[in-house]
Design a protein around this motif. Structure first.
Motif, PDB file in Angstrom:
ATOM      1  N   SER A   2     -22.084 -30.940 -36.856  1.00 42.78           N
ATOM      2  CA  SER A   2     -22.392 -32.020 -37.789  1.00 42.78           C
ATOM      3  C   SER A   2     -23.387 -33.014 -37.197  1.00 42.78           C
ATOM      4  O   SER A   2     -24.203 -33.573 -37.934  1.00 42.78           O
ATOM      5  CB  SER A   2     -21.109 -32.740 -38.209  1.00 42.78           C
ATOM      6  N   ILE A   3     -23.353 -33.215 -35.883  1.00 45.85           N
ATOM      7  CA  ILE A   3     -24.289 -34.169 -35.276  1.00 45.85           C
ATOM      8  C   ILE A   3     -25.730 -33.665 -35.352  1.00 45.85           C
ATOM      9  O   ILE A   3     -26.610 -34.406 -35.819  1.00 45.85           O
ATOM     10  CB  ILE A   3     -23.864 -34.499 -33.827  1.00 45.85           C
ATOM     11  N   PRO A   4     -26.043 -32.411 -34.931  1.00 45.50           N
ATOM     12  CA  PRO A   4     -27.433 -31.966 -35.088  1.00 45.50           C
ATOM     13  C   PRO A   4     -27.869 -31.875 -36.544  1.00 45.50           C
ATOM     14  O   PRO A   4     -29.034 -32.136 -36.871  1.00 45.50           O
ATOM     15  CB  PRO A   4     -27.466 -30.582 -34.437  1.00 45.50           C
ATOM     16  N   LEU A   5     -26.947 -31.527 -37.435  1.00 42.72           N
ATOM     17  CA  LEU A   5     -27.294 -31.452 -38.849  1.00 42.72           C
ATOM     18  C   LEU A   5     -27.620 -32.842 -39.402  1.00 42.72           C
ATOM     19  O   LEU A   5     -28.618 -33.011 -40.118  1.00 42.72           O
ATOM     20  CB  LEU A   5     -26.137 -30.831 -39.626  1.00 42.72           C
ATOM     21  N   LEU A   6     -26.840 -33.833 -39.051  1.00 43.37           N
ATOM     22  CA  LEU A   6     -27.115 -35.202 -39.481  1.00 43.37           C
ATOM     23  C   LEU A   6     -28.397 -35.719 -38.839  1.00 43.37           C
ATOM     24  O   LEU A   6     -29.204 -36.379 -39.490  1.00 43.37           O
ATOM     25  CB  LEU A   6     -25.930 -36.100 -39.120  1.00 43.37           C
ATOM     26  N   TRP A   7     -28.590 -35.397 -37.577  1.00 41.73           N
ATOM     27  CA  TRP A   7     -29.780 -35.814 -36.831  1.00 41.73           C
ATOM     28  C   TRP A   7     -31.048 -35.265 -37.475  1.00 41.73           C
ATOM     29  O   TRP A   7     -31.977 -35.996 -37.815  1.00 41.73           O
ATOM     30  CB  TRP A   7     -29.617 -35.334 -35.406  1.00 41.73           C
ATOM     31  N   GLY A   8     -31.108 -33.944 -37.660  1.00 42.18           N
ATOM     32  CA  GLY A   8     -32.283 -33.320 -38.261  1.00 42.18           C
ATOM     33  C   GLY A   8     -32.446 -33.679 -39.724  1.00 42.18           C
ATOM     34  O   GLY A   8     -33.561 -33.910 -40.207  1.00 42.18           O
ATOM     35  N   GLY A   9     -31.333 -33.735 -40.447  1.00 35.43           N
ATOM     36  CA  GLY A   9     -31.403 -34.052 -41.871  1.00 35.43           C
ATOM     37  C   GLY A   9     -31.879 -35.466 -42.151  1.00 35.43           C
ATOM     38  O   GLY A   9     -32.622 -35.703 -43.102  1.00 35.43           O
ATOM     39  N   SER A  10     -31.469 -36.407 -41.311  1.00 36.67           N
ATOM     40  CA  SER A  10     -31.900 -37.789 -41.535  1.00 36.67           C
ATOM     41  C   SER A  10     -33.408 -37.930 -41.318  1.00 36.67           C
ATOM     42  O   SER A  10     -34.078 -38.635 -42.074  1.00 36.67           O
ATOM     43  CB  SER A  10     -31.129 -38.736 -40.623  1.00 36.67           C
ATOM     44  N   PHE A  11     -33.940 -37.269 -40.288  1.00 35.68           N
ATOM     45  CA  PHE A  11     -35.386 -37.316 -40.084  1.00 35.68           C
ATOM     46  C   PHE A  11     -36.124 -36.640 -41.240  1.00 35.68           C
ATOM     47  O   PHE A  11     -37.148 -37.125 -41.701  1.00 35.68           O
ATOM     48  CB  PHE A  11     -35.776 -36.652 -38.763  1.00 35.68           C
ATOM     49  N   PHE A  12     -35.592 -35.505 -41.703  1.00 32.47           N
ATOM     50  CA  PHE A  12     -36.226 -34.794 -42.817  1.00 32.47           C
ATOM     51  C   PHE A  12     -36.246 -35.661 -44.069  1.00 32.47           C
ATOM     52  O   PHE A  12     -37.273 -35.767 -44.744  1.00 32.47           O
ATOM     53  CB  PHE A  12     -35.498 -33.478 -43.080  1.00 32.47           C
ATOM     54  N   ALA A  17     -39.165 -39.130 -47.826  1.00 32.57           N
ATOM     55  CA  ALA A  17     -39.295 -40.375 -48.582  1.00 32.57           C
ATOM     56  C   ALA A  17     -40.644 -41.028 -48.312  1.00 32.57           C
ATOM     57  O   ALA A  17     -41.281 -41.551 -49.231  1.00 32.57           O
ATOM     58  CB  ALA A  17     -38.158 -41.328 -48.213  1.00 32.57           C
ATOM     59  N   ILE A  18     -41.096 -40.981 -47.080  1.00 27.29           N
ATOM     60  CA  ILE A  18     -42.411 -41.538 -46.759  1.00 27.29           C
ATOM     61  C   ILE A  18     -43.498 -40.766 -47.505  1.00 27.29           C
ATOM     62  O   ILE A  18     -44.417 -41.346 -48.073  1.00 27.29           O
ATOM     63  CB  ILE A  18     -42.649 -41.514 -45.234  1.00 27.29           C
ATOM     64  N   GLY A  19     -43.398 -39.445 -47.517  1.00 29.70           N
ATOM     65  CA  GLY A  19     -44.393 -38.632 -48.213  1.00 29.70           C
ATOM     66  C   GLY A  19     -44.377 -38.841 -49.710  1.00 29.70           C
ATOM     67  O   GLY A  19     -45.422 -38.872 -50.355  1.00 29.70           O
ATOM     68  N   LEU A  20     -43.196 -38.995 -50.290  1.00 35.36           N
ATOM     69  CA  LEU A  20     -43.100 -39.209 -51.734  1.00 35.36           C
ATOM     70  C   LEU A  20     -43.646 -40.569 -52.149  1.00 35.36           C
ATOM     71  O   LEU A  20     -44.068 -40.746 -53.282  1.00 35.36           O
ATOM     72  CB  LEU A  20     -41.656 -39.068 -52.195  1.00 35.36           C
ATOM     73  N   ASN A  21     -43.634 -41.522 -51.246  1.00 35.75           N
ATOM     74  CA  ASN A  21     -44.184 -42.841 -51.543  1.00 35.75           C
ATOM     75  C   ASN A  21     -45.688 -42.900 -51.341  1.00 35.75           C
ATOM     76  O   ASN A  21     -46.274 -43.972 -51.456  1.00 35.75           O
ATOM     77  CB  ASN A  21     -43.504 -43.910 -50.689  1.00 35.75           C
ATOM     78  N   GLY A  22     -46.308 -41.781 -51.050  1.00 30.88           N
ATOM     79  CA  GLY A  22     -47.755 -41.733 -50.935  1.00 30.88           C
ATOM     80  C   GLY A  22     -48.290 -42.093 -49.566  1.00 30.88           C
ATOM     81  O   GLY A  22     -49.494 -42.118 -49.364  1.00 30.88           O
ATOM     82  N   MET A  23     -47.420 -42.371 -48.630  1.00 28.27           N
ATOM     83  CA  MET A  23     -47.879 -42.680 -47.279  1.00 28.27           C
ATOM     84  C   MET A  23     -47.968 -41.392 -46.476  1.00 28.27           C
ATOM     85  O   MET A  23     -47.124 -40.516 -46.595  1.00 28.27           O
ATOM     86  CB  MET A  23     -46.915 -43.643 -46.595  1.00 28.27           C
ATOM     87  N   GLY A  24     -48.997 -41.280 -45.696  1.00 25.80           N
ATOM     88  CA  GLY A  24     -49.145 -40.099 -44.865  1.00 25.80           C
ATOM     89  C   GLY A  24     -48.367 -40.252 -43.571  1.00 25.80           C
ATOM     90  O   GLY A  24     -47.882 -41.308 -43.231  1.00 25.80           O
ATOM     91  N   PHE A  25     -48.235 -39.169 -42.877  1.00 30.05           N
ATOM     92  CA  PHE A  25     -47.582 -39.206 -41.576  1.00 30.05           C
ATOM     93  C   PHE A  25     -48.269 -38.195 -40.670  1.00 30.05           C
ATOM     94  O   PHE A  25     -48.980 -37.314 -41.125  1.00 30.05           O
ATOM     95  CB  PHE A  25     -46.086 -38.917 -41.688  1.00 30.05           C
ATOM     96  N   GLN A  26     -48.033 -38.341 -39.395  1.00 33.12           N
ATOM     97  CA  GLN A  26     -48.572 -37.405 -38.432  1.00 33.12           C
ATOM     98  C   GLN A  26     -47.437 -36.539 -37.928  1.00 33.12           C
ATOM     99  O   GLN A  26     -46.272 -36.956 -37.901  1.00 33.12           O
ATOM    100  CB  GLN A  26     -49.233 -38.158 -37.284  1.00 33.12           C
ATOM    101  N   LEU A  27     -47.775 -35.339 -37.516  1.00 29.07           N
ATOM    102  CA  LEU A  27     -46.736 -34.403 -37.083  1.00 29.07           C
ATOM    103  C   LEU A  27     -45.993 -34.883 -35.842  1.00 29.07           C
ATOM    104  O   LEU A  27     -44.879 -34.454 -35.585  1.00 29.07           O
ATOM    105  CB  LEU A  27     -47.348 -33.030 -36.835  1.00 29.07           C
ATOM    106  N   ARG A  28     -46.585 -35.783 -35.075  1.00 29.26           N
ATOM    107  CA  ARG A  28     -45.884 -36.271 -33.892  1.00 29.26           C
ATOM    108  C   ARG A  28     -44.623 -37.038 -34.263  1.00 29.26           C
ATOM    109  O   ARG A  28     -43.710 -37.169 -33.464  1.00 29.26           O
ATOM    110  CB  ARG A  28     -46.809 -37.142 -33.050  1.00 29.26           C
ATOM    111  N   TYR A  29     -44.547 -37.547 -35.484  1.00 24.23           N
ATOM    112  CA  TYR A  29     -43.355 -38.258 -35.910  1.00 24.23           C
ATOM    113  C   TYR A  29     -42.184 -37.300 -36.160  1.00 24.23           C
ATOM    114  O   TYR A  29     -41.046 -37.741 -36.282  1.00 24.23           O
ATOM    115  CB  TYR A  29     -43.617 -39.078 -37.163  1.00 24.23           C
ATOM    116  N   LEU A  30     -42.460 -36.017 -36.252  1.00 28.30           N
ATOM    117  CA  LEU A  30     -41.396 -35.026 -36.424  1.00 28.30           C
ATOM    118  C   LEU A  30     -40.792 -34.593 -35.099  1.00 28.30           C
ATOM    119  O   LEU A  30     -39.777 -33.898 -35.075  1.00 28.30           O
ATOM    120  CB  LEU A  30     -41.936 -33.797 -37.156  1.00 28.30           C
ATOM    121  N   ALA A  31     -41.393 -34.983 -33.990  1.00 30.76           N
ATOM    122  CA  ALA A  31     -40.936 -34.557 -32.667  1.00 30.76           C
ATOM    123  C   ALA A  31     -39.466 -34.884 -32.389  1.00 30.76           C
ATOM    124  O   ALA A  31     -38.763 -34.057 -31.812  1.00 30.76           O
ATOM    125  CB  ALA A  31     -41.834 -35.140 -31.584  1.00 30.76           C
ATOM    126  N   PRO A  32     -38.924 -36.045 -32.781  1.00 33.61           N
ATOM    127  CA  PRO A  32     -37.502 -36.293 -32.517  1.00 33.61           C
ATOM    128  C   PRO A  32     -36.561 -35.369 -33.282  1.00 33.61           C
ATOM    129  O   PRO A  32     -35.398 -35.235 -32.919  1.00 33.61           O
ATOM    130  CB  PRO A  32     -37.308 -37.742 -32.978  1.00 33.61           C
TER     131      PRO A  32
END
Length: 105
Positions: A2-12, A17-32
């Protein structure tokens, strides 16, 4: 699990949400999120049967192939959406994605 699932799911969810609001992101933000996904993948592979592993290997090779094609085809990488996947869905299933989905890329 449950901890890795919550960890990965919260970042996803946060990055979606950032993408749906029209803001871009860089792939480095997915590293955690990557260690959590690796833990989940390893735990899943340990519990799989042989036919699932064969399917997983085939899907991994397909994913690597698609990644190489997307990188090699001019115009398929960038701020636009993935061209080959949408072409496949439109031709084979007559499905056009909604505009909110296209704003993620």
């Amino acid at each position: 699990m449950s901890i890795p699932l919550l960890w990965g799911g919260s970042f996803f969810l946060f990055m979606s949400a950032i993408g749906l609001n029209g803001m871009g992101f860089q792939l480095r933000y997915l590293a955690p999120m990557i260690p959590a996904l690796c833990i989940l993948a390893a735990a899943t592979l340990l519990r799989c049967r042989r036919w699932v592993l064969v399917l997983g290997i085939a899907l991994a090779f397909y994913s690597m192939h698609e990644g190489m094609v997307q990188g090699a085809v001019s115009g398929s990488v960038g701020p636009e959406y993935p061209q080959t996947l949408l072409r496949f869905l439109r031709v084979n299933f007559d499905w056009t994605p909604p505009t909110w989905l296209l704003s993620i890329w």
